[in-house]
Design an enzyme around this catalytic site. Structure first.
Site, mmCIF file in Angstrom:
data_model
loop_
_atom_site.group_PDB
_atom_site.id
_atom_site.type_symbol
_atom_site.label_atom_id
_atom_site.label_comp_id
_atom_site.label_asym_id
_atom_site.label_seq_id
_atom_site.Cartn_x
_atom_site.Cartn_y
_atom_site.Cartn_z
ATOM 1 N N TYR A 165 -0.455 -5.509 0.315
ATOM 2 C CA TYR A 165 -1.566 -5.264 1.232
ATOM 3 C C TYR A 165 -2.802 -6.067 0.825
ATOM 4 O O TYR A 165 -3.436 -6.734 1.660
ATOM 5 C CB TYR A 165 -1.885 -3.776 1.256
ATOM 6 C CG TYR A 165 -2.890 -3.367 2.299
ATOM 7 C CD1 TYR A 165 -2.506 -3.148 3.617
ATOM 8 C CD2 TYR A 165 -4.240 -3.189 1.974
ATOM 9 C CE1 TYR A 165 -3.432 -2.766 4.590
ATOM 10 C CE2 TYR A 165 -5.166 -2.815 2.929
ATOM 11 C CZ TYR A 165 -4.754 -2.600 4.228
ATOM 12 O OH TYR A 165 -5.671 -2.225 5.178
ATOM 13 N N LYS A 169 -4.673 -9.124 2.880
ATOM 14 C CA LYS A 169 -6.068 -9.017 3.314
ATOM 15 C C LYS A 169 -6.941 -10.109 2.688
ATOM 16 O O LYS A 169 -7.872 -10.613 3.338
ATOM 17 C CB LYS A 169 -6.616 -7.632 2.983
ATOM 18 C CG LYS A 169 -5.958 -6.503 3.766
ATOM 19 C CD LYS A 169 -6.128 -6.670 5.274
ATOM 20 C CE LYS A 169 -5.608 -5.477 6.045
ATOM 21 N NZ LYS A 169 -5.816 -5.586 7.500
#
Length: 259
Positions: A165, A169
């Site tokens: 994740y 990002k």
């Protein structure tokens, strides 16, 4: 000597009147609140998600705005192309793109699985990049537009269980800078928003517990965020009032990343 003062005459109410916005991941969470607030500010809404939302459709129409709902998978190029073509056919131009679609599977790095890594990068990073590139082509032709990518504080600092994740990002933040640098000459602004934990329905479920209480104590403001706060930031960035913002990453985290 003032060479060009047209940018000084912006609407201080951050109006989005008569602009058309594509919002991915629009049927729930942050994307849902962005779509609603954009409609209240006068924008026509193009929703792109895995499913349709009758609630969102009715809400947008109640604001007197036009609405187009497209079901699709952001990891499929054909779905993205169909979305862009349909939006142009209906509204002629695309003024704003909000890249909000995403998944959030968390696991320790030592237990990282290929499935979670591949899906997280495909949806959160590759999908957002392909969407920006597809919409960017028509914005270049029209010599103007605004792209806002929803990133995360996990793309700014390292967090436990955020390998895939956080990597995705961080990639979105860098993609934002790259596109901003290349497309600014076309009057296209590309910015990112990096929220802390946001209390959507899923956020409430995952963080309204002892673990959440502990994490809140590490945030100077001692609280998590709400989706409406991210939406308000997106409204500002999409408005003419933010015309000098390009390549920025606005971190909405109560001060977490400053310590």
């Amino acid at each position: 000597m003032i060479v060009n003062n047209k940018y000084r005459n912006f609407d201080e109410n951050f109006s989005l009147a008569n602009k058309t916005a594509i919002i991915t991941g629009a049927t729930n969470g942050i994307g849902f609140e962005i779509a609603k607030m954009f409609a209240r500010k006068g924008a026509n809404i193009v929703s792109f998600d895995l499913k349709k939302s009758k609630e969102l459709e009715q809400y947008v129409k109640d604001q007197g705005r036009y609405y187009l709902s497209m079901e699709g998978d952001i990891t499929k190029t054909s779905d993205i192309e169909n979305l862009v073509n349909s939006a142009i056919n209906k509204f002629k131009t695309i003024d704003i793109l909000i890249n909000c679609a995403g998944v959030g599977f968390l696991e320790m790095a030592s237990e990282s699985t290929e499935k979670v890594w591949d899906l997280t990068l495909a949806v959160n990073l590759t999908g957002s990049a392909r969407m920006a590139l597809a919409v960017g082509k028509t914005m270049i032709e029209n010599q103007g537009g605004c792209i806002i990518n929803i990133a995360s504080q996990a793309g700014v600092v390292a967090l436990e269980r955020h390998l895939a994740y956080g990597t995705a990002k961080a990639g979105i933040i860098q993609m934002t800078k790259q596109l901003a640098a290349e497309w600014g000459k076309y009057n296209i602004r590309v910015n990112a928003i990096s929220p802390t934990i946001i209390l959507t329905q899923m956020g409430e479920m995952n963080w309204n517990n002892e673990k959440g209480d502990e994490f809140r104590q590490t945030i100077p403001s001692r609280r998590f965020g709400y989706p409406e706060e991210v939406a308000a930031c997106a409204v500002y960035l999409a408005s003419d009032a933010a015309s000098l913002f390009n390549g920025a990453n606005l971190v909405i985290d109560g001060g977490y990343t400053i310590v």
